[in-house]
Design an enzyme around this catalytic site. Sequence first.
Site, mmCIF file in Angstrom:
data_model
loop_
_atom_site.group_PDB
_atom_site.id
_atom_site.type_symbol
_atom_site.label_atom_id
_atom_site.label_comp_id
_atom_site.label_asym_id
_atom_site.label_seq_id
_atom_site.Cartn_x
_atom_site.Cartn_y
_atom_site.Cartn_z
ATOM 1 N N CYS A 72 0.914 -1.232 -0.059
ATOM 2 C CA CYS A 72 -0.006 0.034 0.033
ATOM 3 C C CYS A 72 0.906 1.263 -0.041
ATOM 4 O O CYS A 72 1.920 1.303 0.993
ATOM 5 C CB CYS A 72 -0.935 0.157 1.182
ATOM 6 N N CYS A 78 -0.379 5.936 6.986
ATOM 7 C CA CYS A 78 -1.926 5.758 7.546
ATOM 8 C C CYS A 78 -1.733 4.842 8.730
ATOM 9 O O CYS A 78 -0.720 3.960 8.914
ATOM 10 C CB CYS A 78 -2.520 4.913 6.355
ATOM 11 N N CYS A 81 -3.054 0.055 8.943
ATOM 12 C CA CYS A 81 -2.242 -1.093 8.929
ATOM 13 C C CYS A 81 -0.803 -0.798 9.362
ATOM 14 O O CYS A 81 -0.178 -0.016 9.030
ATOM 15 C CB CYS A 81 -2.098 -1.648 7.605
ATOM 16 N N CYS A 156 -8.364 1.971 -0.733
ATOM 17 C CA CYS A 156 -7.889 1.186 0.470
ATOM 18 C C CYS A 156 -7.535 -0.209 -0.023
ATOM 19 O O CYS A 156 -8.545 -0.743 -0.355
ATOM 20 C CB CYS A 156 -8.546 1.335 1.660
ATOM 21 N N PHE A 283 -25.134 -10.753 23.733
ATOM 22 C CA PHE A 283 -24.551 -9.462 22.678
ATOM 23 C C PHE A 283 -24.668 -10.082 21.245
ATOM 24 O O PHE A 283 -23.865 -9.984 20.338
ATOM 25 C CB PHE A 283 -22.897 -9.324 23.223
ATOM 26 N N GLU A 303 -29.484 -8.585 23.342
ATOM 27 C CA GLU A 303 -28.696 -7.520 22.742
ATOM 28 C C GLU A 303 -29.125 -6.131 23.221
ATOM 29 O O GLU A 303 -30.323 -6.052 23.545
ATOM 30 C CB GLU A 303 -28.623 -7.642 21.356
ATOM 31 N N ASP A 351 -20.486 -12.763 22.439
ATOM 32 C CA ASP A 351 -19.649 -11.916 21.664
ATOM 33 C C ASP A 351 -19.733 -10.484 22.158
ATOM 34 O O ASP A 351 -20.194 -9.508 21.404
ATOM 35 C CB ASP A 351 -20.278 -12.049 20.227
ATOM 36 N N CYS A 377 -12.926 -9.730 20.761
ATOM 37 C CA CYS A 377 -12.049 -9.162 19.972
ATOM 38 C C CYS A 377 -10.879 -8.457 20.783
ATOM 39 O O CYS A 377 -10.110 -7.873 20.470
ATOM 40 C CB CYS A 377 -12.525 -8.051 19.320
#
Length: 424
Positions: A72, A78, A81, A156, A283, A303, A351, A377
């Site tokens: 990229c 940026c 990444c 992108c 969730f 949720e 989640d 995550c």
Amino acid sequence: MTDLLPGETDVIAVDVARLGARGDGIVETKRGPLYVAYALPGERVRVALCDGDRARLVAVETPSPDRIAPFCPYFGTCGGCLTQHLARAPARAWKREIVVDALAAAGVEAGEIAPTVDAHGAGRRRLTFHARYPDGKARVGFMAARSHDLVAIDACPVAEPGLAGAPRAAHALAHLMRGKAKPLDIQVTLTEGGLDVDLRGHGPVDEGLRAKLVGAAGLLDLARLSLHGEILVERRAPRVRMGEAMVAIPPGGFLQATAAGEAALAELVRSAVGKAKRVLDLFAGAGPFALRLAARAQVHAVESEGAALMALDRASRATPGLRHVTTEVRDLFRRPLLSTELAKIDAVVLDPPRAGAQAQAERLAETTVATIAYVSCDPATFARDAAILVGAGYALERVTPVDQFAHAPHVELVGVFRGPRARR
């Protein structure tokens, strides 16, 4: 010698020992670790020192065999990444180590930590652009790494090909909203109906500007345009496939970063749940797990976002072969489900957002639910919650890292817990 930048004191040669959880090369010094962005383990590099624990990479004297050429043109400026210079196989191994280290720090043992699943697929299906107006003209792009500076971009390469028109759309909409010169976030999602755009940061608009935005949506061929979640115009339904179901997602609603990532996480969850008949999806969002599990189980989805549950409900009713998914709007941080509400459940899927699900984990620890599939995550908050469950007698059978954020430090995972009654 390379000129020093303001705040830098010297340029020296150092050896990089390992890669940190944020993608920085780490150099061990007598004063503690020194963090060097874009440096890799095993490399000898020249760096410019400053007063803190960070140094700027000046040159790579001895490159790692894992170093590759970034693809990229914005890499290095940026902030989206941070590891395009690292080959994919060692990148996946590094992300597995992030999970291993998080569990070790929390004192949690897993029966197995699987190799990282590559789930980049066709690329990101959602991009968030930022618009700023430093001189009255719209400047649109992504944020620089560890900075509030904006990097203007025109394309992108880590996004799905269907998002190729997203930068143009973001520029056009930002230009229309330049009147107040307020910082603007422009979220663009790729759907079956085309680009779905949600604008945030401007505040209410008058009828004149509203009409211009609606007109622009037509010229840009957007599926839908929303302002702070309020739909300005919907030209085509912004549907996303979740298993056999087609879900008309709410404006700005949560969606896994890649379609391949969602599919990989869902398959790991489906495998963990197995033949469970009564499943609780916490969730739940718009239903990436619930709508797949409903093919064989009774699912109750919980949720806090009512719009997401409405989308889930409509999709479950419209999809042949699925059992109807019952739903409940509830803030699980303030009102986690109690052990009495979990008593007749065979499996629980969680989640949560990055903060994890500590309050709900504490309530689950009081139960004998046979299976818990925890999608996370954030390995650190997962490890914290895992320690609660393991301390209560659950066994962490398997953890599988999932890499849908290729070239960035983020890593997802699915952890499978078995309760005492499931291990008899």
